[in-house]
Design a protein around this motif. Sequence first.
Motif, PDB file in Angstrom:
ATOM      1  N   ILE A 281       0.808  -1.211   0.000  1.00  0.00           N
ATOM      2  CA  ILE A 281       0.000   0.000   0.000  1.00  0.00           C
ATOM      3  C   ILE A 281       0.848   1.271   0.000  1.00  0.00           C
ATOM      4  CG2 ILE A 281      -1.939  -1.088   1.195  1.00  0.00           C
ATOM      5  CD1 ILE A 281      -0.916   0.232   3.808  1.00  0.00           C
ATOM      6  N   ALA A 282       0.213   2.371  -0.451  1.00  0.00           N
ATOM      7  CA  ALA A 282       0.780   3.697  -0.216  1.00  0.00           C
ATOM      8  C   ALA A 282       0.657   3.932   1.289  1.00  0.00           C
ATOM      9  CB  ALA A 282      -0.003   4.744  -0.997  1.00  0.00           C
ATOM     10  N   LYS A 283       1.378   4.895   1.807  1.00  0.00           N
ATOM     11  CA  LYS A 283       1.345   5.193   3.240  1.00  0.00           C
ATOM     12  C   LYS A 283       1.767   3.977   4.066  1.00  0.00           C
ATOM     13  CE  LYS A 283      -0.564   9.315   2.683  1.00  0.00           C
ATOM     14  NZ  LYS A 283       0.053  10.548   3.092  1.00  0.00           N
ATOM     15  N   PHE A 284       2.682   3.188   3.511  1.00  0.00           N
ATOM     16  CA  PHE A 284       3.097   1.930   4.141  1.00  0.00           C
ATOM     17  C   PHE A 284       3.741   2.114   5.498  1.00  0.00           C
ATOM     18  CE2 PHE A 284       6.042   3.258   0.818  1.00  0.00           C
ATOM     19  CZ  PHE A 284       7.240   3.391   1.490  1.00  0.00           C
ATOM     20  N   LEU A 285       4.372   3.250   5.757  1.00  0.00           N
ATOM     21  CA  LEU A 285       4.938   3.511   7.080  1.00  0.00           C
ATOM     22  C   LEU A 285       3.959   4.297   7.955  1.00  0.00           C
ATOM     23  CD1 LEU A 285       7.193   3.459   9.163  1.00  0.00           C
ATOM     24  CD2 LEU A 285       8.247   5.397   7.987  1.00  0.00           C
ATOM     25  N   GLU A 286       3.358   5.297   7.393  1.00  0.00           N
ATOM     26  CA  GLU A 286       2.451   6.143   8.163  1.00  0.00           C
ATOM     27  C   GLU A 286       1.302   5.336   8.781  1.00  0.00           C
ATOM     28  OE1 GLU A 286      -0.114  10.256   7.587  1.00  0.00           O
ATOM     29  OE2 GLU A 286       1.168   9.532   5.977  1.00  0.00           O
ATOM     30  N   THR A 287       0.704   4.432   8.007  1.00  0.00           N
ATOM     31  CA  THR A 287      -0.416   3.652   8.542  1.00  0.00           C
ATOM     32  C   THR A 287       0.027   2.747   9.688  1.00  0.00           C
ATOM     33  OG1 THR A 287      -0.120   1.951   6.837  1.00  0.00           O
ATOM     34  CG2 THR A 287      -1.762   3.675   6.407  1.00  0.00           C
ATOM     35  N   VAL A 288       1.204   2.167   9.572  1.00  0.00           N
ATOM     36  CA  VAL A 288       1.722   1.312  10.651  1.00  0.00           C
ATOM     37  C   VAL A 288       1.862   2.111  11.939  1.00  0.00           C
ATOM     38  CG1 VAL A 288       3.777   0.060  11.441  1.00  0.00           C
ATOM     39  CG2 VAL A 288       2.900  -0.331   9.146  1.00  0.00           C
ATOM     40  N   LEU A 289       2.458   3.288  11.840  1.00  0.00           N
ATOM     41  CA  LEU A 289       2.677   4.101  13.040  1.00  0.00           C
ATOM     42  C   LEU A 289       1.375   4.640  13.611  1.00  0.00           C
ATOM     43  CD1 LEU A 289       5.943   5.936  11.983  1.00  0.00           C
ATOM     44  CD2 LEU A 289       5.694   3.981  13.525  1.00  0.00           C
ATOM     45  N   GLN A 290       0.446   5.019  12.748  1.00  0.00           N
ATOM     46  CA  GLN A 290      -0.843   5.495  13.250  1.00  0.00           C
ATOM     47  C   GLN A 290      -1.585   4.384  13.989  1.00  0.00           C
ATOM     48  OE1 GLN A 290      -2.584   6.999   9.635  1.00  0.00           O
ATOM     49  NE2 GLN A 290      -1.979   9.085  10.108  1.00  0.00           N
ATOM     50  N   GLU A 291      -1.510   3.169  13.470  1.00  0.00           N
ATOM     51  CA  GLU A 291      -2.171   2.042  14.126  1.00  0.00           C
ATOM     52  C   GLU A 291      -1.478   1.666  15.440  1.00  0.00           C
ATOM     53  OE1 GLU A 291      -2.089  -1.071  11.173  1.00  0.00           O
ATOM     54  OE2 GLU A 291      -3.266   0.144   9.775  1.00  0.00           O
ATOM     55  N   SER A 292      -0.169   1.808  15.483  1.00  0.00           N
ATOM     56  CA  SER A 292       0.612   1.327  16.617  1.00  0.00           C
ATOM     57  C   SER A 292       0.799   2.314  17.745  1.00  0.00           C
ATOM     58  CB  SER A 292       2.006   0.896  16.135  1.00  0.00           C
ATOM     59  OG  SER A 292       1.905  -0.211  15.299  1.00  0.00           O
ATOM     60  N   TYR A 293       0.897   3.601  17.460  1.00  0.00           N
ATOM     61  CA  TYR A 293       1.357   4.501  18.515  1.00  0.00           C
ATOM     62  C   TYR A 293       0.460   4.585  19.734  1.00  0.00           C
ATOM     63  CZ  TYR A 293      -1.000   8.902  17.010  1.00  0.00           C
ATOM     64  OH  TYR A 293      -1.881   9.881  16.699  1.00  0.00           O
ATOM     65  N   PRO A 294      -0.851   4.309  19.658  1.00  0.00           N
ATOM     66  CA  PRO A 294      -1.608   4.293  20.909  1.00  0.00           C
ATOM     67  C   PRO A 294      -1.178   3.178  21.864  1.00  0.00           C
ATOM     68  CG  PRO A 294      -3.084   4.556  19.041  1.00  0.00           C
ATOM     69  CD  PRO A 294      -1.725   4.217  18.490  1.00  0.00           C
ATOM     70  N   HIS A 295      -0.494   2.166  21.358  1.00  0.00           N
ATOM     71  CA  HIS A 295      -0.098   1.005  22.155  1.00  0.00           C
ATOM     72  C   HIS A 295       1.407   0.944  22.433  1.00  0.00           C
ATOM     73  CE1 HIS A 295      -4.137  -0.200  21.137  1.00  0.00           C
ATOM     74  NE2 HIS A 295      -3.827  -0.016  19.867  1.00  0.00           N
ATOM     75  N   MET A 296       2.149   1.881  21.876  1.00  0.00           N
ATOM     76  CA  MET A 296       3.610   1.824  21.985  1.00  0.00           C
ATOM     77  C   MET A 296       4.109   1.901  23.419  1.00  0.00           C
ATOM     78  SD  MET A 296       5.147   4.051  18.893  1.00  0.00           S
ATOM     79  CE  MET A 296       4.952   3.538  17.204  1.00  0.00           C
ATOM     80  N   ALA A 297       3.578   2.829  24.183  1.00  0.00           N
ATOM     81  CA  ALA A 297       4.073   3.004  25.550  1.00  0.00           C
ATOM     82  C   ALA A 297       3.925   1.715  26.344  1.00  0.00           C
ATOM     83  CB  ALA A 297       3.327   4.144  26.245  1.00  0.00           C
ATOM     84  N   GLU A 298       2.789   1.078  26.218  1.00  0.00           N
ATOM     85  CA  GLU A 298       2.559  -0.179  26.934  1.00  0.00           C
ATOM     86  C   GLU A 298       3.540  -1.266  26.492  1.00  0.00           C
ATOM     87  OE1 GLU A 298      -0.880  -3.601  27.420  1.00  0.00           O
ATOM     88  OE2 GLU A 298      -1.420  -1.651  26.596  1.00  0.00           O
ATOM     89  N   ARG A 299       3.727  -1.404  25.177  1.00  0.00           N
ATOM     90  CA  ARG A 299       4.649  -2.440  24.678  1.00  0.00           C
ATOM     91  C   ARG A 299       6.088  -2.156  25.070  1.00  0.00           C
ATOM     92  NH1 ARG A 299       1.646  -2.347  19.408  1.00  0.00           N
ATOM     93  NH2 ARG A 299       3.368  -1.070  18.709  1.00  0.00           N
ATOM     94  N   ILE A 300       6.501  -0.899  24.980  1.00  0.00           N
ATOM     95  CA  ILE A 300       7.869  -0.543  25.364  1.00  0.00           C
ATOM     96  C   ILE A 300       8.071  -0.826  26.850  1.00  0.00           C
ATOM     97  CG2 ILE A 300       9.493   1.370  25.670  1.00  0.00           C
ATOM     98  CD1 ILE A 300       8.180   2.580  23.077  1.00  0.00           C
ATOM     99  N   GLY A 301       7.108  -0.435  27.668  1.00  0.00           N
ATOM    100  CA  GLY A 301       7.201  -0.691  29.111  1.00  0.00           C
ATOM    101  C   GLY A 301       7.282  -2.172  29.427  1.00  0.00           C
TER     102      GLY A 301
END
Length: 146
Positions: free
Chosen positions: A112-132
Motif C-alpha cells: 500500500i501507499a502510506k506503508f509507514l504512516e499507517t503502521v505508526l498510526q495504528e501502533s502509537y496508541p499502544h507503543m508506551a505499553e509495549r515498550i514498558g
Amino acid sequence: MPQLSRSFGGDGVFSFHVTGVDEVSRRTQKLMERYKDVANRALYHEGKIELDEAKRRTPYDTGALHDSGKLTRVTISRGEDYEIKITFGEGGVFYALRVHEDLEMNHAPGKIAKFLETVLQESYPHMAERIGKHFRAMLREKGIIR
C-alpha cells in the motif's frame, strides 16, 4: 499521548518520528531514567517491530525501496524524551516519497501507499505499553526486578 511527525528531504527521503511516549507508569519511567541502556534497547525493539511491519506493506518491484527502510535513531535523552526514527529512501531510492504518498498508484495486494504512516498510526496508541512491557522483561532477565 505519543506524537507522530514526519519530515521530507529534497532527495525523496522521508522519515517519521514518534516522540513523547510518556504513558508508561511513573515507576517504569524512573527505572528507564536509571537504566537508559536497557530502555534504549526496549525502544529499539519497538522500532524494529514498526519497521518490519512497514516493510511488509511496502510496494515491491526491485526491492530497493523495501531495503531502504532503516531504523536510524533511538534515543532517550532525559526523562520523558523518547524518539524512534524510521526512514525510507536513503541510498538513492529517490522515488520513496512519491510511492509512499501517491494514493492513486497501483500496488500488489497487501502492498500500500502510506506503508509507514499507517503502521505508526495504528501502533502509537499502544507503543508506551509495549515498550514498558519489553523494558520490564529485560530488567527481569538481568535480575534487576522480579
